[in-house]
Design a protein around this motif. Structure first.
Motif, PDB file in Angstrom:
ATOM      1  N   ASN A 157       0.781  -1.236   0.000  1.00 35.83           N
ATOM      2  CA  ASN A 157       0.000   0.000   0.000  1.00 35.83           C
ATOM      3  C   ASN A 157       0.810   1.282   0.000  1.00 35.83           C
ATOM      4  OD1 ASN A 157      -3.095  -0.688   0.476  1.00 35.83           O
ATOM      5  ND2 ASN A 157      -1.886  -2.174   1.661  1.00 35.83           N
ATOM      6  N   PHE A 158       2.056   1.250   0.445  1.00 29.53           N
ATOM      7  CA  PHE A 158       2.878   2.458   0.465  1.00 29.53           C
ATOM      8  C   PHE A 158       3.848   2.382  -0.711  1.00 29.53           C
ATOM      9  CE2 PHE A 158       0.946   2.744   4.472  1.00 29.53           C
ATOM     10  CZ  PHE A 158       1.108   4.031   4.951  1.00 29.53           C
ATOM     11  N   THR A 159       3.432   2.965  -1.808  1.00 31.65           N
ATOM     12  CA  THR A 159       4.214   2.893  -3.032  1.00 31.65           C
ATOM     13  C   THR A 159       4.516   4.287  -3.567  1.00 31.65           C
ATOM     14  OG1 THR A 159       2.180   2.739  -4.347  1.00 31.65           O
ATOM     15  CG2 THR A 159       3.211   0.675  -3.673  1.00 31.65           C
ATOM     16  N   MET A 160       5.546   4.371  -4.394  1.00 27.21           N
ATOM     17  CA  MET A 160       5.899   5.648  -5.018  1.00 27.21           C
ATOM     18  C   MET A 160       4.928   5.958  -6.154  1.00 27.21           C
ATOM     19  SD  MET A 160      10.066   5.653  -5.226  1.00 27.21           S
ATOM     20  CE  MET A 160      10.216   4.005  -5.905  1.00 27.21           C
TER      21      MET A 160
ATOM     22  N   LEU B 213      -1.571  12.392  -4.784  1.00 24.82           N
ATOM     23  CA  LEU B 213      -1.800  12.905  -3.436  1.00 24.82           C
ATOM     24  C   LEU B 213      -3.263  12.767  -3.025  1.00 24.82           C
ATOM     25  CD1 LEU B 213      -0.415  14.252  -1.038  1.00 24.82           C
ATOM     26  CD2 LEU B 213      -0.882  16.470  -2.088  1.00 24.82           C
ATOM     27  N   SER B 214      -4.191  13.055  -3.925  1.00 27.24           N
ATOM     28  CA  SER B 214      -5.614  12.955  -3.595  1.00 27.24           C
ATOM     29  C   SER B 214      -6.009  11.520  -3.256  1.00 27.24           C
ATOM     30  CB  SER B 214      -6.460  13.462  -4.765  1.00 27.24           C
ATOM     31  OG  SER B 214      -6.203  12.708  -5.934  1.00 27.24           O
ATOM     32  N   VAL B 215      -5.428  10.575  -3.977  1.00 23.66           N
ATOM     33  CA  VAL B 215      -5.712   9.154  -3.715  1.00 23.66           C
ATOM     34  C   VAL B 215      -5.147   8.742  -2.364  1.00 23.66           C
ATOM     35  CG1 VAL B 215      -5.287   6.795  -4.506  1.00 23.66           C
ATOM     36  CG2 VAL B 215      -5.802   8.598  -6.162  1.00 23.66           C
ATOM     37  N   LYS B 216      -3.935   9.193  -2.084  1.00 22.61           N
ATOM     38  CA  LYS B 216      -3.296   8.857  -0.812  1.00 22.61           C
ATOM     39  C   LYS B 216      -4.088   9.447   0.362  1.00 22.61           C
ATOM     40  CE  LYS B 216       1.166   8.895  -0.653  1.00 22.61           C
ATOM     41  NZ  LYS B 216       2.583   9.327  -0.561  1.00 22.61           N
ATOM     42  N   ARG B 217      -4.542  10.682   0.218  1.00 19.84           N
ATOM     43  CA  ARG B 217      -5.323  11.299   1.298  1.00 19.84           C
ATOM     44  C   ARG B 217      -6.612  10.528   1.552  1.00 19.84           C
ATOM     45  NH1 ARG B 217      -4.658  17.808  -0.134  1.00 19.84           N
ATOM     46  NH2 ARG B 217      -2.521  17.996   0.668  1.00 19.84           N
ATOM     47  N   GLU B 218      -7.277  10.138   0.480  1.00 17.26           N
ATOM     48  CA  GLU B 218      -8.520   9.388   0.632  1.00 17.26           C
ATOM     49  C   GLU B 218      -8.261   8.036   1.287  1.00 17.26           C
ATOM     50  OE1 GLU B 218     -12.243   7.708  -2.090  1.00 17.26           O
ATOM     51  OE2 GLU B 218     -10.624   8.856  -3.015  1.00 17.26           O
ATOM     52  N   ARG B 219      -7.181   7.372   0.896  1.00 18.43           N
ATOM     53  CA  ARG B 219      -6.851   6.070   1.476  1.00 18.43           C
ATOM     54  C   ARG B 219      -6.538   6.206   2.962  1.00 18.43           C
ATOM     55  NH1 ARG B 219      -2.012   3.724   2.030  1.00 18.43           N
ATOM     56  NH2 ARG B 219      -0.970   5.062   0.509  1.00 18.43           N
ATOM     57  N   PHE B 220      -5.803   7.233   3.328  1.00 17.73           N
ATOM     58  CA  PHE B 220      -5.506   7.462   4.741  1.00 17.73           C
ATOM     59  C   PHE B 220      -6.791   7.655   5.544  1.00 17.73           C
ATOM     60  CE2 PHE B 220      -0.984   8.512   6.003  1.00 17.73           C
ATOM     61  CZ  PHE B 220      -0.398   7.816   4.965  1.00 17.73           C
TER      62      PHE B 220
ATOM     63  N   MET C 229       7.713   1.580   5.608  1.00 20.47           N
ATOM     64  CA  MET C 229       6.731   2.640   5.396  1.00 20.47           C
ATOM     65  C   MET C 229       7.343   3.865   4.729  1.00 20.47           C
ATOM     66  SD  MET C 229       4.228   4.669   8.088  1.00 20.47           S
ATOM     67  CE  MET C 229       3.342   3.216   8.626  1.00 20.47           C
ATOM     68  N   LEU C 230       8.476   4.343   5.232  1.00 21.14           N
ATOM     69  CA  LEU C 230       9.054   5.580   4.723  1.00 21.14           C
ATOM     70  C   LEU C 230       9.940   5.372   3.495  1.00 21.14           C
ATOM     71  CD1 LEU C 230       9.985   7.598   7.940  1.00 21.14           C
ATOM     72  CD2 LEU C 230       7.913   7.709   6.563  1.00 21.14           C
ATOM     73  N   LYS C 231      10.368   4.158   3.260  1.00 26.08           N
ATOM     74  CA  LYS C 231      11.295   3.888   2.154  1.00 26.08           C
ATOM     75  C   LYS C 231      10.804   4.425   0.808  1.00 26.08           C
ATOM     76  CE  LYS C 231      13.925   0.073   0.106  1.00 26.08           C
ATOM     77  NZ  LYS C 231      14.232  -1.370   0.199  1.00 26.08           N
ATOM     78  N   PRO C 232       9.545   4.188   0.413  1.00 28.68           N
ATOM     79  CA  PRO C 232       9.104   4.713  -0.894  1.00 28.68           C
ATOM     80  C   PRO C 232       9.098   6.237  -0.957  1.00 28.68           C
ATOM     81  CG  PRO C 232       7.616   2.999  -0.108  1.00 28.68           C
ATOM     82  CD  PRO C 232       8.510   3.351   1.030  1.00 28.68           C
TER      83      PRO C 232
END
Length: 361
Positions: free
Chosen positions: A58-61, A65-72, A240-243
């Protein structure tokens, strides 16, 4: 030709001085002393292996941003937390900060926690961090307020600092039911929110604002100049932070510093955004949680070592093998609940709780 050469050399010297001293700041290597691990384990648990698998998926490069915010945010909408969530706008000195109360039955309105969510200053909200705020509300019985502070890139980096200060000052004087001063108040936050938490703690001390009774930083980012050794040494173990960090670590460090200055509008070594570079004397009781496997581990260690040298009651509890902000995986990780219990016990010890629990904190 000679004059041109002299000018080029002078420009390079100025560039080096600005980069080395103004942007990067003084070396913090003297605060790299080792700290014993609090909760040791020889290898990752089966649960942690499962969480790392989830993170890799789930944590990919490259995610929008909008997709990531919604997923969070979906993390706070897909389950019943057994709490009441109430929207509220905190207003202080002309600054309006929307947010959310997390309340449990029988909560103490005059014992309050300001929780500053993480998300690299670009994602996250009160919704995304309900797994943490709900647990802390249930374990302490205090009233938890999570501000929905302004995010980048729509807003400047300073906006999150202004919002966190305003939310805290409002919370000192206002509870969920009435305008009444807090009897006890704590501040906590994770990752980017941990950065805001520690910056806010320093700021209250320097500006005559009521000090928090307890401060908690979960996997906090303490040094925006990114000089901590673990940023590179723990690159492979921080799933988590690697990507997020991988593209940045390919750049020369000087370019990272100049890029950070441009993006944030604040030099990386400024105490405004790098709390470890501030004076750390005279701080309130502070608990730091960090994993020895995460990239920000040395950020946490340096902060604790420096604060201890300067006489502040700051301590760290560390776990091996855990991911960045493992506390949020309360349904998957037993270690998350152990860590949340430790935070609740620390808050209880300093009066920001209706409950009493036993712990090493």
């Amino acid at each position: 030709m000679y004059i041109a050469g002299v000018l080029i050399v002078a420009a390079l010297v100025v560039f080096w001085i600005v980069t080395r001293f103004y942007l990067r700041g003084v070396s913090l290597t003297r605060f790299d002393a080792p700290i014993p691990v609090s909760f040791d384990a020889e290898k990752p648990s089966a649960a942690m292996i499962g969480v790392n698998k989830y993170l890799k998926e789930n944590f990919t490069m490259g995610e929008r941003l909008s997709v990531k915010r919604e997923r969070f945010d979906q993390g706070g909408l897909v389950r019943d937390f057994g709490c009441t969530f109430r929207s509220q706008v905190a207003v202080f000195d002309g600054v309006e900060v929307p947010g959310e109360w997390t309340l449990v039955e029988g909560y103490a309105p005059n014992k309050r926690l300001l929780y500053l969510h993480g998300g690299a200053f670009t994602v996250g909200s009160p919704l995304s961090h309900r797994p943490i705020t709900a647990n802390l509300a249930k374990k302490t019985g205090c009233a938890v307020f999570t501000p929905d502070y302004r995010l980048m890139p729509e807003n400047p980096r300073m906006a999150s600092i202004v919002d966190s200060r305003a939310a805290y000052q409002w919370l000192v004087e206002n509870g969920p039911a009435s305008s009444e001063p807090a009897e006890k108040i704590a501040v906590a936050g994770d990752s980017a929110g941990g950065n805001l938490t520690l910056c806010l703690s320093n700021w209250t001390r320097d500006n005559g604002v009521r000090l928090p009774d307890a401060v908690i930083g979960i996997s906090p980012a303490t040094d925006t100049s990114a000089t901590s050794p673990s940023i590179r040494t723990n690159f492979d173990t921080d799933v988590m932070l690697k990507p997020l960090i991988a593209p940045l670590l390919k750049l020369p460090h000087w370019l990272l510093l100049w890029g950070s200055w441009k993006v944030n509008g604040i030099r990386p070594a400024s105490k405004l955004i790098s709390p470890v570079r501030d004076n750390l004397a005279g701080l309130p009781p502070t608990l730091i949680h960090a994993s020895t496997a995460e990239m920000l581990y040395d950020d946490a260690k340096r902060y604790v070592n420096k604060a201890t040298v300067q006489g502040s009651p700051v301590k760290i509890q560390s776990w091996p093998h855990m991911c960045h902000v493992w506390h949020i995986f309360d349904e998957m990780l037993p270690e998350a609940n152990v860590a949340l219990d430790e935070i609740a016990a620390f808050m209880c010890k300093h009066g920001v709780s209706n409950d009493v629990s036993k712990s090493t904190a």
